[in-house]
Motif scaffolding. Structure first.
Motif, PDB file in Angstrom:
ATOM      1  N   ARG A 107       0.931  -1.062   0.079  1.00  0.00           N
ATOM      2  CA  ARG A 107      -0.036   0.097  -0.040  1.00  0.00           C
ATOM      3  C   ARG A 107       1.026   1.303  -0.091  1.00  0.00           C
ATOM      4  NH1 ARG A 107      -3.809  -2.386   3.539  1.00  0.00           N
ATOM      5  NH2 ARG A 107      -2.056  -2.237   5.256  1.00  0.00           N
ATOM      6  N   THR A 108       0.384   2.167  -0.718  1.00  0.00           N
ATOM      7  CA  THR A 108       0.909   3.449  -0.635  1.00  0.00           C
ATOM      8  C   THR A 108       0.008   4.565  -0.635  1.00  0.00           C
ATOM      9  OG1 THR A 108       1.121   3.446  -3.134  1.00  0.00           O
ATOM     10  CG2 THR A 108       3.157   2.785  -2.193  1.00  0.00           C
TER      11      THR A 108
ATOM     12  N   PRO B 191      -6.107   8.293  -2.668  1.00  0.00           N
ATOM     13  CA  PRO B 191      -5.131   8.657  -1.635  1.00  0.00           C
ATOM     14  C   PRO B 191      -4.419   7.407  -1.133  1.00  0.00           C
ATOM     15  CG  PRO B 191      -7.422   9.077  -0.887  1.00  0.00           C
ATOM     16  CD  PRO B 191      -7.626   8.867  -2.331  1.00  0.00           C
ATOM     17  N   MET B 192      -5.036   6.244  -1.332  1.00  0.00           N
ATOM     18  CA  MET B 192      -4.705   5.031  -0.943  1.00  0.00           C
ATOM     19  C   MET B 192      -4.391   4.165  -2.120  1.00  0.00           C
ATOM     20  SD  MET B 192      -4.587   1.446  -0.090  1.00  0.00           S
ATOM     21  CE  MET B 192      -6.528   1.319  -0.247  1.00  0.00           C
ATOM     22  N   PHE B 193      -3.396   3.582  -2.676  1.00  0.00           N
ATOM     23  CA  PHE B 193      -3.067   2.838  -3.644  1.00  0.00           C
ATOM     24  C   PHE B 193      -2.223   2.018  -3.633  1.00  0.00           C
ATOM     25  CE2 PHE B 193       0.563   5.133  -5.804  1.00  0.00           C
ATOM     26  CZ  PHE B 193       0.705   6.044  -4.865  1.00  0.00           C
ATOM     27  N   HIS B 194      -1.700   1.103  -4.766  1.00  0.00           N
ATOM     28  CA  HIS B 194      -0.866   0.150  -4.501  1.00  0.00           C
ATOM     29  C   HIS B 194       0.232   0.310  -5.452  1.00  0.00           C
ATOM     30  CE1 HIS B 194      -4.470  -1.532  -2.686  1.00  0.00           C
ATOM     31  NE2 HIS B 194      -3.871  -2.093  -1.843  1.00  0.00           N
ATOM     32  N   GLN B 195       1.654  -0.113  -4.926  1.00  0.00           N
ATOM     33  CA  GLN B 195       2.598  -0.365  -5.878  1.00  0.00           C
ATOM     34  C   GLN B 195       3.384  -1.539  -5.800  1.00  0.00           C
ATOM     35  OE1 GLN B 195       5.379   2.999  -5.285  1.00  0.00           O
ATOM     36  NE2 GLN B 195       4.381   4.334  -6.616  1.00  0.00           N
ATOM     37  N   VAL B 196       4.282  -1.765  -6.706  1.00  0.00           N
ATOM     38  CA  VAL B 196       5.061  -2.992  -6.649  1.00  0.00           C
ATOM     39  C   VAL B 196       6.329  -2.397  -6.884  1.00  0.00           C
ATOM     40  CG1 VAL B 196       4.632  -3.979  -8.894  1.00  0.00           C
ATOM     41  CG2 VAL B 196       5.408  -5.421  -6.939  1.00  0.00           C
TER      42      VAL B 196
ATOM     43  N   PHE C 199      12.668  -0.868 -10.035  1.00  0.00           N
ATOM     44  CA  PHE C 199      11.550  -0.359 -10.572  1.00  0.00           C
ATOM     45  C   PHE C 199      10.453  -0.303  -9.822  1.00  0.00           C
ATOM     46  CE2 PHE C 199      11.931  -4.924 -11.135  1.00  0.00           C
ATOM     47  CZ  PHE C 199      10.754  -5.457 -10.749  1.00  0.00           C
ATOM     48  N   GLY C 200       9.393   0.602 -10.236  1.00  0.00           N
ATOM     49  CA  GLY C 200       8.199   0.447  -9.480  1.00  0.00           C
ATOM     50  C   GLY C 200       7.187   0.851 -10.408  1.00  0.00           C
ATOM     51  N   MET C 201       6.003   0.381 -10.110  1.00  0.00           N
ATOM     52  CA  MET C 201       4.958   0.430 -10.787  1.00  0.00           C
ATOM     53  C   MET C 201       3.568   0.792 -10.120  1.00  0.00           C
ATOM     54  SD  MET C 201       4.725  -2.933 -12.844  1.00  0.00           S
ATOM     55  CE  MET C 201       6.179  -3.696 -12.373  1.00  0.00           C
ATOM     56  N   GLY C 202       2.672   1.147 -10.339  1.00  0.00           N
ATOM     57  CA  GLY C 202       1.026   1.175  -9.978  1.00  0.00           C
ATOM     58  C   GLY C 202       0.342   0.016 -10.093  1.00  0.00           C
ATOM     59  N   VAL C 203      -0.049  -0.674  -9.020  1.00  0.00           N
ATOM     60  CA  VAL C 203      -0.759  -2.040  -9.259  1.00  0.00           C
ATOM     61  C   VAL C 203      -2.092  -1.794  -9.774  1.00  0.00           C
ATOM     62  CG1 VAL C 203      -1.830  -3.863  -8.187  1.00  0.00           C
ATOM     63  CG2 VAL C 203       0.508  -3.064  -7.281  1.00  0.00           C
ATOM     64  N   GLU C 204      -2.830  -0.632  -9.508  1.00  0.00           N
ATOM     65  CA  GLU C 204      -4.059  -0.311  -9.792  1.00  0.00           C
ATOM     66  C   GLU C 204      -3.923  -0.189 -11.596  1.00  0.00           C
ATOM     67  OE1 GLU C 204      -3.072   0.494  -6.921  1.00  0.00           O
ATOM     68  OE2 GLU C 204      -4.715   0.646  -5.598  1.00  0.00           O
TER      69      GLU C 204
ATOM     70  N   ALA D 296     -11.843   1.502 -16.731  1.00  0.00           N
ATOM     71  CA  ALA D 296     -11.625   3.173 -17.001  1.00  0.00           C
ATOM     72  C   ALA D 296     -11.574   4.075 -15.892  1.00  0.00           C
ATOM     73  CB  ALA D 296     -12.819   3.565 -17.707  1.00  0.00           C
ATOM     74  N   ASP D 297     -12.016   3.524 -14.466  1.00  0.00           N
ATOM     75  CA  ASP D 297     -12.248   4.373 -13.282  1.00  0.00           C
ATOM     76  C   ASP D 297     -11.532   3.556 -12.320  1.00  0.00           C
ATOM     77  OD1 ASP D 297     -12.840   5.733 -11.427  1.00  0.00           O
ATOM     78  OD2 ASP D 297     -14.848   6.304 -12.225  1.00  0.00           O
ATOM     79  N   LEU D 298     -10.778   4.101 -11.523  1.00  0.00           N
ATOM     80  CA  LEU D 298     -10.025   3.528 -10.300  1.00  0.00           C
ATOM     81  C   LEU D 298     -10.713   3.330  -9.230  1.00  0.00           C
ATOM     82  CD1 LEU D 298      -6.549   3.906  -9.152  1.00  0.00           C
ATOM     83  CD2 LEU D 298      -8.257   5.192  -8.031  1.00  0.00           C
ATOM     84  N   ARG D 299     -11.908   4.223  -8.952  1.00  0.00           N
ATOM     85  CA  ARG D 299     -12.508   4.322  -7.723  1.00  0.00           C
ATOM     86  C   ARG D 299     -13.265   3.220  -7.438  1.00  0.00           C
ATOM     87  NH1 ARG D 299     -14.352  10.476  -8.987  1.00  0.00           N
ATOM     88  NH2 ARG D 299     -14.514   9.183 -11.241  1.00  0.00           N
ATOM     89  N   PRO D 300     -14.017   2.403  -8.230  1.00  0.00           N
ATOM     90  CA  PRO D 300     -14.921   1.187  -7.955  1.00  0.00           C
ATOM     91  C   PRO D 300     -13.808   0.066  -7.049  1.00  0.00           C
ATOM     92  CG  PRO D 300     -14.951   1.614 -10.078  1.00  0.00           C
ATOM     93  CD  PRO D 300     -14.101   2.406  -9.657  1.00  0.00           C
TER      94      PRO D 300
END
Ligand code: PHE
Length: 367
Positions: A210-211, A222-227, A322-327, A337-341
């Motif tokens: 979590r990031t 505001p809360m999302f995920h990375q690897v 390296f780093g990327m967004g999981v979403e 199309a939308d990240l909120r769901p």
């Protein structure tokens, strides 16, 4: 033996028989207790006989007393035995009433989309990342959500007044004893630092986690995920970085000839730094063809100063990160199309995008 004595012996025999009959008739512990009190209780029949002893002449009293004591022991034993019997019967009855039929067949596994649970797409992507990088020899590393300023920024070569700090829209916590404010980690990169500080190279880890950043719209939460990925060894080059990420992206998106482009960029903790793009069609959203480029992750060779901050000699050890967004990669893979769901717990959405818990990702079948 006089008539009177015989009579009295008979009344003892009668008491013995009647008590035995009453005990046999007592169907439960309550009835049993009434019998017990009627014989041995304060006003009980045996108690009355014992009390009457005092009125007898000494000779008769001794004889009668001995007979009464024998009877008392006998009756007590009979009463106790009946109690054990009734208790055992009560237990049997309860066991029979509460019996579980363990031979019932299991309920059939309902088809996915009905009542079955499903794996959340974020978790599923993380499982896929672990499967793909696991096959390349990476282990999973973890770190805390609440980080020190030093782990999140300082050790990563992001100095005090560097604009990168503003870029991250950091959530700060009240200052700790050192006067510095801890942060909710703005990326998974602090786990690079934690890993290098705690395990000797060679290192090959990925960090799904979590990031947090103060940002909210259709593609930011505001809360999302990375690897994060980190490789440290002797004689690691940009060629290793490229090969590793090209293999990963083609496996993850399931497109064997997915175009991948490395573009020079800047991160304070890598040198040189590269942003990685994949080929897609901007108009249709289709990945792999169409001649357009889509930025997908950040990467680079670990900055010598970051290695030195973790006690590694940059002349001996090199590596890439390296780093990327999981979403983000999940949305691209599944055409969302939308990240909120992702965070709304809408069961219809979860049913549609959730993965079958009974078939975890495997490279043999293609993740
Ligand atoms: N931490 C960077 C970010 O959040 C991504 C990154 C990781 C870049 C590792 C290079 C190396 O944007």
């Amino acid at each position: 033996m006089t008539d009177a004595t015989t009579m009295r012996a008979d009344d003892l025999a009668a008491l013995r028989e009647e008590t035995a009959a009453q005990l046999a008739a007592a169907a439960d512990l309550r009835a049993w207790d009434a019998v017990r009190v009627g014989v041995l209780g304060r006003g009980g029949r045996l108690t009355a006989l014992l009390k009457a002893l005092g009125a007898l002449p000494p000779e008769a009293r001794r004889e009668r007393g001995a007979a009464l004591n024998r009877l008392k022991a006998e009756l007590e034993a009979a009463i106790e035995a009946r109690r054990a019997e009734l208790e055992a019967a009560a237990l049997e009855a309860r066991l029979a009433a509460e019996r579980l039929d363990v031979t019932l067949p299991p309920r059939p596994h309902p088809p996915l989309g009905a009542e079955a649970g499903a794996i959340h797409p974020i978790s599923r992507t993380m499982e896929e990342l672990v499967a793909i990088f696991g096959a390349m020899g990476f282990r999973v590393a973890e770190g805390p959500d609440i980080e020190s300023d030093w782990h999140n920024f300082g050790a990563l070569n992001i100095p005090e007044h560097h604009p990168a700090r503003q870029d991250h829209d950091t959530f700060y916590l009240p200052p700790g004893p050192d006067g510095r404010r801890p942060v909710l980690r703005t990326h998974t990169s602090p786990v690079q630092i934690r890993t290098m500080l705690t395990q000797p190279p060679p290192i090959r880890v990925i960090v799904p986690g979590r990031t947090w950043r103060a940002d909210h719209d259709a593609t930011h939460s505001p809360m999302f995920h990375q690897v994060e990925g980190l490789v440290i060894d002797r004689a690691i080059t940009l060629g290793h970085l490229k090969g590793c990420l090209i293999d990963f992206l083609r496996a993850f998106f399931g497109i064997a000839d997915l175009p991948v482009r490395f573009r020079a960029s800047y991160f304070p903790f890598t040198e040189p730094s590269m942003e990685v793009d994949i080929g897609w069609n901007r108009r249709t959203g289709e990945l792999g063809k169409g001649g357009d480029w889509l930025e997908i992750l950040g990467s680079g060779m670990v900055h010598p100063r970051v290695l030195a901050n973790c006690g590694l000699d940059p002349r001996e050890w090199q590596g890439f990160a390296f780093g990327m967004g999981v979403e983000r990669i999940t949305m691209l893979k599944h055409g969302m199309a939308d990240l909120r769901p992702f965070y709304e717990s809408d069961v219809r959405w979860l049913r549609h995008y959730g993965a079958d818990p009974l078939s975890p990702p495997s490279l043999a079948e293609g993740v």
